[in-house]
Design a protein around this motif. Structure first.
Motif, PDB file in Angstrom:
ATOM      1  N   GLU A 120      13.206   8.782  11.896  1.00 51.26           N
ATOM      2  CA  GLU A 120      14.145   8.521  10.810  1.00 51.26           C
ATOM      3  C   GLU A 120      13.577   7.417   9.920  1.00 51.26           C
ATOM      4  O   GLU A 120      12.999   6.454  10.403  1.00 51.26           O
ATOM      5  CB  GLU A 120      15.505   8.096  11.353  1.00 51.26           C
ATOM      6  CG  GLU A 120      16.207   9.208  12.101  1.00 51.26           C
ATOM      7  CD  GLU A 120      17.576   8.803  12.605  1.00 51.26           C
ATOM      8  OE1 GLU A 120      18.021   7.672  12.332  1.00 51.26           O
ATOM      9  OE2 GLU A 120      18.200   9.638  13.268  1.00 51.26           O
ATOM     10  N   PHE A 121      13.745   7.580   8.614  1.00 52.09           N
ATOM     11  CA  PHE A 121      13.322   6.586   7.646  1.00 52.09           C
ATOM     12  C   PHE A 121      14.562   5.860   7.140  1.00 52.09           C
ATOM     13  O   PHE A 121      15.490   6.494   6.647  1.00 52.09           O
ATOM     14  CB  PHE A 121      12.571   7.249   6.487  1.00 52.09           C
ATOM     15  CG  PHE A 121      11.274   7.875   6.923  1.00 52.09           C
ATOM     16  CD1 PHE A 121      10.092   7.151   6.866  1.00 52.09           C
ATOM     17  CD2 PHE A 121      11.232   9.166   7.415  1.00 52.09           C
ATOM     18  CE1 PHE A 121       8.891   7.712   7.279  1.00 52.09           C
ATOM     19  CE2 PHE A 121      10.039   9.742   7.829  1.00 52.09           C
ATOM     20  CZ  PHE A 121       8.876   8.999   7.762  1.00 52.09           C
ATOM     21  N   VAL A 122      14.575   4.543   7.267  1.00 54.02           N
ATOM     22  CA  VAL A 122      15.733   3.739   6.902  1.00 54.02           C
ATOM     23  C   VAL A 122      15.313   2.749   5.819  1.00 54.02           C
ATOM     24  O   VAL A 122      14.371   1.970   6.010  1.00 54.02           O
ATOM     25  CB  VAL A 122      16.274   2.959   8.126  1.00 54.02           C
ATOM     26  CG1 VAL A 122      17.471   2.115   7.754  1.00 54.02           C
ATOM     27  CG2 VAL A 122      16.608   3.924   9.260  1.00 54.02           C
ATOM     28  N   GLN A 123      16.010   2.784   4.677  1.00 53.19           N
ATOM     29  CA  GLN A 123      15.692   1.842   3.600  1.00 53.19           C
ATOM     30  C   GLN A 123      16.273   0.479   3.966  1.00 53.19           C
ATOM     31  O   GLN A 123      17.466   0.345   4.198  1.00 53.19           O
ATOM     32  CB  GLN A 123      16.269   2.314   2.270  1.00 53.19           C
ATOM     33  CG  GLN A 123      15.853   1.427   1.128  1.00 53.19           C
ATOM     34  CD  GLN A 123      16.276   1.970  -0.226  1.00 53.19           C
ATOM     35  OE1 GLN A 123      17.129   2.838  -0.329  1.00 53.19           O
ATOM     36  NE2 GLN A 123      15.669   1.456  -1.265  1.00 53.19           N
ATOM     37  N   VAL A 124      15.423  -0.533   4.025  1.00 61.60           N
ATOM     38  CA  VAL A 124      15.867  -1.876   4.367  1.00 61.60           C
ATOM     39  C   VAL A 124      16.021  -2.753   3.134  1.00 61.60           C
ATOM     40  O   VAL A 124      16.725  -3.757   3.170  1.00 61.60           O
ATOM     41  CB  VAL A 124      14.940  -2.544   5.408  1.00 61.60           C
ATOM     42  CG1 VAL A 124      15.060  -1.847   6.755  1.00 61.60           C
ATOM     43  CG2 VAL A 124      13.508  -2.571   4.947  1.00 61.60           C
ATOM     44  N   GLN A 125      15.351  -2.385   2.068  1.00 58.99           N
ATOM     45  CA  GLN A 125      15.519  -3.013   0.762  1.00 58.99           C
ATOM     46  C   GLN A 125      14.807  -2.137  -0.257  1.00 58.99           C
ATOM     47  O   GLN A 125      14.118  -1.193   0.111  1.00 58.99           O
ATOM     48  CB  GLN A 125      14.996  -4.449   0.724  1.00 58.99           C
ATOM     49  CG  GLN A 125      13.491  -4.578   0.916  1.00 58.99           C
ATOM     50  CD  GLN A 125      13.046  -6.029   0.983  1.00 58.99           C
ATOM     51  OE1 GLN A 125      13.769  -6.872   1.488  1.00 58.99           O
ATOM     52  NE2 GLN A 125      11.879  -6.327   0.491  1.00 58.99           N
ATOM     53  N   GLU A 126      14.983  -2.432  -1.518  1.00 68.25           N
ATOM     54  CA  GLU A 126      14.372  -1.619  -2.571  1.00 68.25           C
ATOM     55  C   GLU A 126      12.862  -1.543  -2.366  1.00 68.25           C
ATOM     56  O   GLU A 126      12.177  -2.560  -2.257  1.00 68.25           O
ATOM     57  CB  GLU A 126      14.676  -2.233  -3.944  1.00 68.25           C
ATOM     58  CG  GLU A 126      14.207  -1.391  -5.095  1.00 68.25           C
ATOM     59  CD  GLU A 126      14.956  -0.078  -5.230  1.00 68.25           C
ATOM     60  OE1 GLU A 126      14.330   0.907  -5.676  1.00 68.25           O
ATOM     61  OE2 GLU A 126      16.149  -0.031  -4.892  1.00 68.25           O
ATOM     62  N   GLY A 127      12.346  -0.324  -2.235  1.00 70.25           N
ATOM     63  CA  GLY A 127      10.908  -0.121  -2.077  1.00 70.25           C
ATOM     64  C   GLY A 127      10.358  -0.416  -0.699  1.00 70.25           C
ATOM     65  O   GLY A 127       9.146  -0.428  -0.494  1.00 70.25           O
ATOM     66  N   ARG A 128      11.243  -0.641   0.297  1.00 74.01           N
ATOM     67  CA  ARG A 128      10.781  -0.958   1.650  1.00 74.01           C
ATOM     68  C   ARG A 128      11.578  -0.146   2.663  1.00 74.01           C
ATOM     69  O   ARG A 128      12.800  -0.142   2.642  1.00 74.01           O
ATOM     70  CB  ARG A 128      10.944  -2.441   1.916  1.00 74.01           C
ATOM     71  CG  ARG A 128      10.343  -2.879   3.203  1.00 74.01           C
ATOM     72  CD  ARG A 128      10.408  -4.394   3.328  1.00 74.01           C
ATOM     73  NE  ARG A 128       9.780  -4.815   4.538  1.00 74.01           N
ATOM     74  CZ  ARG A 128       8.544  -5.252   4.630  1.00 74.01           C
ATOM     75  NH1 ARG A 128       7.798  -5.329   3.554  1.00 74.01           N
ATOM     76  NH2 ARG A 128       8.040  -5.614   5.774  1.00 74.01           N
ATOM     77  N   TYR A 129      10.867   0.552   3.540  1.00 73.96           N
ATOM     78  CA  TYR A 129      11.489   1.397   4.553  1.00 73.96           C
ATOM     79  C   TYR A 129      10.956   1.047   5.932  1.00 73.96           C
ATOM     80  O   TYR A 129       9.829   0.574   6.069  1.00 73.96           O
ATOM     81  CB  TYR A 129      11.180   2.877   4.289  1.00 73.96           C
ATOM     82  CG  TYR A 129      11.962   3.447   3.136  1.00 73.96           C
ATOM     83  CD1 TYR A 129      13.102   4.195   3.357  1.00 73.96           C
ATOM     84  CD2 TYR A 129      11.562   3.226   1.835  1.00 73.96           C
ATOM     85  CE1 TYR A 129      13.825   4.713   2.308  1.00 73.96           C
ATOM     86  CE2 TYR A 129      12.283   3.740   0.768  1.00 73.96           C
ATOM     87  CZ  TYR A 129      13.416   4.492   1.019  1.00 73.96           C
ATOM     88  OH  TYR A 129      14.132   4.988  -0.027  1.00 73.96           O
ATOM     89  N   GLU A 130      11.762   1.287   6.930  1.00 75.76           N
ATOM     90  CA  GLU A 130      11.323   1.239   8.318  1.00 75.76           C
ATOM     91  C   GLU A 130      11.421   2.661   8.840  1.00 75.76           C
ATOM     92  O   GLU A 130      12.275   3.416   8.414  1.00 75.76           O
ATOM     93  CB  GLU A 130      12.242   0.352   9.162  1.00 75.76           C
ATOM     94  CG  GLU A 130      12.123  -1.107   8.859  1.00 75.76           C
ATOM     95  CD  GLU A 130      12.994  -1.952   9.781  1.00 75.76           C
ATOM     96  OE1 GLU A 130      13.698  -1.394  10.658  1.00 75.76           O
ATOM     97  OE2 GLU A 130      12.971  -3.168   9.607  1.00 75.76           O
TER      98      GLU A 130
END
Length: 80
Positions: free
Chosen positions: A31-41
């Motif tokens: 799963e790809f989770v957006q942690v902030q604009e332009g940044r994913y975990e």
């Protein structure tokens, strides 16, 4: 830092060291989770929901579905 290259089909190969650390293999979900604009975990989605049992300990106070719904409705109304 470990890196990977995106193919023309939008695919990447997760390096072996990372796959081992995440305990993922062929066919497992990520799963790809957006942690902030332009940044994913990205997170291995391989654990069953039953694996989470007991993770947070016993609740201090029992809450009914009705109480949960009332709080959700109140928060939703306050957000408007």
């Amino acid at each position: 830092m470990t890196s990977a290259t995106v193919t023309s089909k939008g695919q990447i190969t997760i390096p072996a060291r990372i796959r081992e650390a995440l305990k993922v293999s062929a066919g497992d979900r990520i799963e790809f989770v957006q942690v902030q604009e332009g940044r994913y975990e990205f997170i291995a989605a391989t654990r069953s929901v039953t694996d989470l049992k007991g993770m947070f300990g016993k609740p201090v106070k029992s809450v009914s579905i009705e109480e949960m719904n009332a709080v959700i409705a109140a928060r939703g109304a306050a957000a408007r």
